[in-house]
Design an enzyme around this catalytic site. Structure first.
Site, short mmCIF file in Angstrom:
data_model
loop_
_atom_site.label_atom_id
_atom_site.label_comp_id
_atom_site.label_asym_id
_atom_site.label_seq_id
_atom_site.Cartn_x
_atom_site.Cartn_y
_atom_site.Cartn_z
N SER A 75 0.85 -1.21 0.00
CA SER A 75 0.00 0.00 0.00
C SER A 75 0.87 1.24 0.00
O SER A 75 2.04 1.20 0.42
CB SER A 75 -0.87 0.01 1.26
N TYR A 125 -2.00 -0.99 10.63
CA TYR A 125 -2.14 -1.37 9.21
C TYR A 125 -0.92 -0.91 8.42
O TYR A 125 -0.32 -1.67 7.66
CB TYR A 125 -3.41 -0.73 8.65
#
Ligand code: NAD
Ligand code: MG
Length: 296
Positions: A188, A201
């Site tokens: 990401s 995360y």
């Protein structure tokens, strides 16, 4: 055949301002407003993956669903892994794959369950008659404003699904994927530009980017290419199921250079490229698909 008219409410590539909404984790595509665009009506294949066999985790929705559709239209047989509560989304995607004329297998289960994740790759290889591609894409993202409210239980669960499972699945995959095959990890933009409300995360995504390189170096010795895709803000069920603060959803992705969130169909071509024989010299690389943001 899938009915295009039934999907007319799917988002296109225009700027969207989703209404504030919330679903329990994991969200369902069928309950999103608007639904995401996985390329159901637009992705055209060119036999780039003809005859290959792929396992895609989180293949029921979002980026994984778009990758599954693109892979199938490129001629690959696909095994879909997802949580049992997501079966309705998975069946919808599977219908699109079947319409492309490829084999589709369903392997639902929870990646936090050791026996499931330790056997998933072998189950996929048995179901498809071998395995050429593993897409490590399942992910968990829960926004928490302050570290003081971030529980150890959440940190453990996020690491378990996002990165620990990748170790187990990749270990098994390197035993069954032959020379010329590939592993693609979903990292990401959060690996490079972490948001403070996504502390756990973002840390897993940093780990995935690092893991991709060391795994790539090992796997290259047996002719298996390992790479990653780093999406920016993409409209998927992850976001309205506590992935973002609810009030942030209407402006989700508006801070990119393109001024909008991306759709899953805009990310899947990167996976097709990395999985294809055309990417034969791509190893340990990350393809950034983020609408324009500061990136390494
Ligand atoms: P998504 O909700 O459609 O997909 C995530 C999938 O992960 C779920 O469908 C589910 O099947 C799977 N999953 C979650 N917990 C699981 C568990 N315990 N066991 C098995 N499967 C589980 O959302 P998405 O955005 O398409 O996410 C796919 C990947 O893309 C994730 O790794 C996510 O971190 C990454 N990503 C998303 C964005 C974004 O903006 N949407 C940006 C960068 C990276
Ligand atoms: Mg899902």
């Amino acid at each position: 055949m899938t009915d295009p008219a039934a999907d007319t409410q799917r988002a296109g590539k225009e700027r969207i301002s989703p209404p504030e909404q919330r679903q329990p984790e994991p969200g369902l595509d069928s309950k999103m407003q608007p639904k995401a665009d996985h390329g159901e009506h637009s992705y055209k294949g060119h036999d780039r993956l003809k005859g290959k066999r792929a396992l895609i985790t989180g293949g029921d929705s979002g980026i994984g669903a778009a990758v599954a559709i693109a892979f199938a239209r490129e001629g690959a047989d696909v095994a879909l892994a997802y949580l049992p509560v997501e079966t309705s989304d998975a069946l919808t995607v599977a219908q699109v794959l079947e319409d492309a004329g490829v084999e589709v297998k369903h392997l639902p289960g929870d990646l936090r369950n050791r026996s499931y994740r330790d056997s998933l790759v072998d189950e996929a290889a048995t179901a498809l008659g071998g395995l050429d591609i593993l897409v490590n894409n399942a992910g968990k993202q829960i926004s928490v404003e302050s570290l003081q409210d971030l529980s150890d239980e959440q940190v453990e669960a996020t690491f378990d699904v996002n990165i620990f499972a990748m170790f187990a699945l990749s270990r098994a995959a390197l035993k069954v994927i032959g020379e010329g095959g590939s592993i693609i990890n979903t990292t990401s933009i959060q690996a490079f530009d972490p948001s403070d409300h996504l502390m756990d995360y973002a840390a897993t995504k940093g780990a995935i980017s690092n893991f991709t390189k060391s795994l790539a170096s090992q796997a290259a010795k047996q002719g298996v290419r390992v790479n990653a895709v780093a999406p920016g803000p993409i409209w998927t069920p992850l976001q309205p199921s506590d992935g973002q603060p609810i009030e942030a959803l209407p402006e989700f992705g508006h801070d990119t250079w393109l001024g909008r969130a991306g759709q899953p169909v805009e990310v899947s071509p990167a996976y097709v490229f990395l999985a294809s024989d055309e990417a034969s010299y791509m190893v340990g690389s990350t393809v950034h698909v983020n609408g324009g943001k500061n990136q390494p």
